[in-house]
Design a protein around this motif. Structure first.
Motif, PDB file in Angstrom:
ATOM      1  N   ALA A  15       0.831  -1.208   0.000  1.00  0.00           N
ATOM      2  CA  ALA A  15       0.000   0.000   0.000  1.00  0.00           C
ATOM      3  C   ALA A  15       0.865   1.258   0.000  1.00  0.00           C
ATOM      4  CB  ALA A  15      -0.934  -0.006   1.211  1.00  0.00           C
ATOM      5  N   ALA A  16       1.955   1.227   0.773  1.00  0.00           N
ATOM      6  CA  ALA A  16       2.848   2.389   0.826  1.00  0.00           C
ATOM      7  C   ALA A  16       3.526   2.625  -0.516  1.00  0.00           C
ATOM      8  CB  ALA A  16       3.888   2.194   1.923  1.00  0.00           C
ATOM      9  N   ARG A  17       3.935   1.549  -1.174  1.00  0.00           N
ATOM     10  CA  ARG A  17       4.552   1.686  -2.497  1.00  0.00           C
ATOM     11  C   ARG A  17       3.568   2.285  -3.489  1.00  0.00           C
ATOM     12  NH1 ARG A  17       9.211  -2.457  -3.504  1.00  0.00           N
ATOM     13  NH2 ARG A  17       8.949  -1.719  -5.626  1.00  0.00           N
ATOM     14  N   ARG A  18       2.324   1.815  -3.438  1.00  0.00           N
ATOM     15  CA  ARG A  18       1.304   2.370  -4.347  1.00  0.00           C
ATOM     16  C   ARG A  18       1.064   3.845  -4.044  1.00  0.00           C
ATOM     17  NH1 ARG A  18      -1.384  -2.472  -3.101  1.00  0.00           N
ATOM     18  NH2 ARG A  18      -2.841  -1.322  -1.754  1.00  0.00           N
ATOM     19  N   ALA A  19       1.019   4.174  -2.759  1.00  0.00           N
ATOM     20  CA  ALA A  19       0.772   5.571  -2.377  1.00  0.00           C
ATOM     21  C   ALA A  19       1.887   6.483  -2.878  1.00  0.00           C
ATOM     22  CB  ALA A  19       0.631   5.676  -0.861  1.00  0.00           C
ATOM     23  N   ASN A  46      13.634  -1.200   0.549  1.00  0.00           N
ATOM     24  CA  ASN A  46      13.067  -1.818  -0.657  1.00  0.00           C
ATOM     25  C   ASN A  46      13.039  -0.858  -1.844  1.00  0.00           C
ATOM     26  OD1 ASN A  46      12.643  -4.079   0.876  1.00  0.00           O
ATOM     27  ND2 ASN A  46      10.429  -3.876   1.011  1.00  0.00           N
ATOM     28  N   LEU A  47      12.920   0.453  -1.559  1.00  0.00           N
ATOM     29  CA  LEU A  47      12.769   1.435  -2.629  1.00  0.00           C
ATOM     30  C   LEU A  47      14.079   2.119  -3.019  1.00  0.00           C
ATOM     31  CD1 LEU A  47       9.456   3.212  -1.521  1.00  0.00           C
ATOM     32  CD2 LEU A  47       9.743   1.523  -3.330  1.00  0.00           C
ATOM     33  N   ARG A  48      15.154   1.760  -2.354  1.00  0.00           N
ATOM     34  CA  ARG A  48      16.416   2.490  -2.552  1.00  0.00           C
ATOM     35  C   ARG A  48      16.820   2.590  -4.017  1.00  0.00           C
ATOM     36  NH1 ARG A  48      19.593   4.377   1.136  1.00  0.00           N
ATOM     37  NH2 ARG A  48      18.482   3.241   2.762  1.00  0.00           N
TER      38      ARG A  48
END
Length: 710
Positions: A15-19, A46-48
């Motif tokens: 959900a955070a990635r989608r946001a 994970n997003l680095r």
């Protein structure tokens, strides 16, 4: 409470990635202990690779003074420079960067954080911000993602948590599983159970979920409502309590708390009740130490805990065992300085201090950090110069607590002023000039009485102001300092005021007068046999005099280098190498200049002293230009430019840099042509500190004959 351990949260991560794919500001909200920080850290990791310019995580829990929010964020991003407007430096640095900025634990600075984030996002179109807080910031465009407790068995589960399990469905349809009963297999799918079992296995080796303990484990995690911190505190108790007794005690405590009220306690009360229960199960001495350790925002080592927290019911010889007991109970965890405490536990511990104990502890705490800053002065010629600096940098969150305590207590204000002033060289090396001036100037407001402490603070504040190019503020401070030092009989402070006046004159462009004042100060320091004061005087005289009288400047540089090496003062040696290198450049001794500057650049790059490093890169660019290696010169100019810019400074503002910088730039642009020069310059600016140092200290394979820039 190891933040590297991470269980579940697959839906929240998704959900955070989608946001973040559709908003520039995402705030993770939830009560204390629910796992917001761990979720943010895992998301950041994970997003680095998704952000061209990376991900930066900035911990704000230890920052207790809202006025320092902007300089603290700037410092965390490596913008530890001279600029008086840290927000302006931040905006300039981040304006074209595509990166994720994580601000962790913002609730105690909510209004200031909201204003800060709003301004930052407005001025930096490619930046995204992830915040963790107990409540939303209320900023326009903010998207909020509540972080729920971990899932527990026997409750209605959101669709996003339901995982297809054909075997379980078959059992239900075949009547092999009684309605309302949870199997071991099903319970183990819940994150709260997995967390409890993992933590329990750390305490009781071999612990696992089975049919015999299933009911107790399920009842326990339900009681704790899936709150991770509460589960960890409970699991730690298995060291001394059997599982059945642990579950029974929690039932009893929560039943009493809920009596006369709603059936279920609100989650913040559930966590508080668990913390309170854990506190009461500690021994009286462990409770006292828990409460006293809450004073340490940045963690604590054994020696400091023994020094500050012993007495009044705690024997110093018992502190080690008490610390070990609190670690066993998951109240403390190892890390940082030695031992640290999560904010929820620290806040509870702080509440347990009586007014009398709080006052006693505050005095011990402030006194300890006053002594620490005095014994770790970085403006002295000592072999452990670098170790002192690193120790102060690690202790900075606790020093801030001590300084704030001094501002809140008039009787302690002189101690605070002395602490902030003793750190003047640390503020310079750390690039924390705005913060240093903040603490010194608040102290000066509270300590108007004439005396040594005030006179020392006046010249220290003027020195920091000069590093920021704030002549208007520095000059009156210097006048007051010199007059006060003479009036109060502290004649040994006069050389410091004269020296700083010399730096002020050089900064203002009057190098001749500035050097005269520096030579006057040198004589005064020599007459007092003040080697520490002499050290700085020699540096300024060598650097600022390198244009006016390079031969004399080289003599000062040689003396400083010999002095630093004889005292094994590594930081001073690097500055001596830089100052002497500039003088040698002006004397035409380019080979010696390069040897000195590459050594200084390598050392200051390793310790992240960007002020000295920036100047070394600048002069190394001139040397490359003198070799007619104009592409290398342009790249080094670009690398230096990125650091000048981050510091809010420029070579044009320093008399010993300005002319050579302009000549080197002009010659490289002429030799390469504007497009090629711009390309090389931009490439250098993007190198970053580590790669820039590696590039700068690598000597070319071929050494063409040098000629002076013209």
């Amino acid at each position: 409470m190891d933040k590297s351990t991470f269980i579940g949260r697959r839906w929240e991560l998704s959900a955070a990635r989608r946001a973040l794919s559709r908003t520039r500001l995402l705030t993770l909200t939830g009560p204390g202990g629910v796992g917001k920080t761990r979720l943010a850290l895992r998301l950041a990791e994970n997003l680095r690779n998704k952000y061209r310019d990376g991900v930066e995580v900035i911990e704000l829990a230890t920052l207790e003074t809202g006025e320092l929010l902007e300089p603290a964020v700037a410092a965390a991003l490596g913008l530890r420079g001279v600029h008086r407007d840290p927000m302006g430096v931040l905006v300039e640095h981040l304006s074209n960067r595509r990166m994720l900025l994580v601000l962790d634990n913002c609730e105690h600075l909510d209004l200031l954080c909201a204003h800060f984030v709003e301004r930052l996002l407005h001025a930096t179109p490619r930046l995204q911000v992830l915040v963790t807080s107990r409540h939303s910031l209320g900023v326009n465009g903010e998207q909020v993602l509540p972080v729920p407790p971990l899932s527990v068995p026997g409750t209605a589960r959101p669709l996003h948590e339901v995982e297809a399990d054909a075997a379980l469905h078959e059992e239900a349809r075949a009547g092999l599983r009684p309605p309302g009963r949870t199997t071991v297999r099903e319970a183990a799918r819940h994150d709260s159970v997995r967390l409890f079992v993992e933590r329990a296995a750390h305490v009781v080796p071999g612990f696992s979920l089975n049919a015999g303990n299933l009911a107790c484990v399920v009842r326990l995690v339900r009681r704790l409502e899936g709150i991770p911190l509460a589960i960890e505190l409970a699991a730690a108790r298995l060291r001394t309590l059997p599982l059945e007794e642990l579950a029974y005690e929690l039932d009893q405590r929560f039943d009493v708390l809920a009596a006369g009220g709603p059936m279920a306690l609100p989650r913040h009360q559930t966590l508080r009740a668990t913390i309170q229960w854990s506190f009461q199960l500690c021994s009286p001495e462990e409770r006292r130490l828990w409460a006293r350790l809450s004073m340490f925002a940045g963690g604590v080592d054994l020696d400091t805990a023994e020094t500050v927290c012993s007495g009044e019911g705690i024997d110093a010889a018992d502190v080690l065992d008490l610390l070990a007991g609190l670690v066993d109970k998951s109240v403390l965890c190892r890390g940082g300085l030695g031992f640290r405490m999560l904010e929820s536990l620290r806040a509870y511990g702080c509440e347990q201090l009586t007014p009398a104990e709080r006052q006693w502890l505050r005095g011990r705490f402030v006194g300890h950090y006053r002594e620490l800053t005095e014994t770790h002065r970085t403006d002295q010629l000592v072999p452990d110069q670098l170790d002192r600096y690193l120790a102060l940098r690690q202790e900075l969150p606790n020093i801030r607590v001590a300084l704030q305590a001094c501002l809140n207590e008039p009787a302690l204000a002189p101690l605070g002023l002395g602490t902030a002033s003793a750190m003047w060289c640390f503020w310079v090396l750390a690039g924390a000039l705005t913060e240093g001036r903040y603490w010194i100037e608040r102290g000066l407001e509270l300590v108007p009485e004439p005396g040594r402490a005030r006179a020392t603070a006046l010249w220290a504040d003027s020195m920091l102001a000069l590093r920021q190019g704030d002549l208007d503020a520095a000059l009156p401070l210097l006048e007051d300092c010199r007059a006060l030092a003479a009036r109060s009989g502290n004649e040994d402070l006069v050389p410091y005021a004269v020296r700083t006046a010399g730096v002020a004159a050089c900064t203002a462009g009057d190098t001749r007068r500035g050097l005269a004042l520096l030579r006057e100060s040198l004589a005064l320091h020599r007459s007092l046999n003040d080697m520490d004061g002499l050290m700085f005087n020699l540096y300024f005289a060598a650097a600022y005099g390198s244009i006016e009288d390079p031969a004399l400047a080289a003599e000062f540089g040689e003396e400083l280098l010999a002095l630093s090496e004889s005292h094994h003062a590594l930081v001073s040696r690097a500055y001596a190498q830089f100052a002497l290198g500039v003088a040698r450049w002006n004397l035409g001794d380019y080979e010696q200049a390069e040897t000195l500057l590459t050594s200084a650049a390598q050392f200051t790059g390793e310790i992240d002293d960007r002020w000295c490093l920036t100047q070394c890169l600048e002069v190394l660019a001139w040397i490359a230009g003198a070799r007619e290696e104009h592409e290398r010169a342009a790249e080094l100019l670009g690398a230096a430019h990125a650091l000048w810019q981050a510091a809010g400074a420029s070579p044009e503002r320093l008399c010993y840099h300005a002319a050579w910088h302009e000549r080197c730039t002009r010659q490289a642009r002429h030799a390469l042509g504007k497009p090629a020069f711009t390309s090389a310059f931009r490439h250098g600016a993007k190198l970053g500190v580590g790669r820039a140092v590696t590039y700068a200290v690598r000597l070319p394979a071929v050494q063409p004959e040098l000629r002076h820039l013209s």
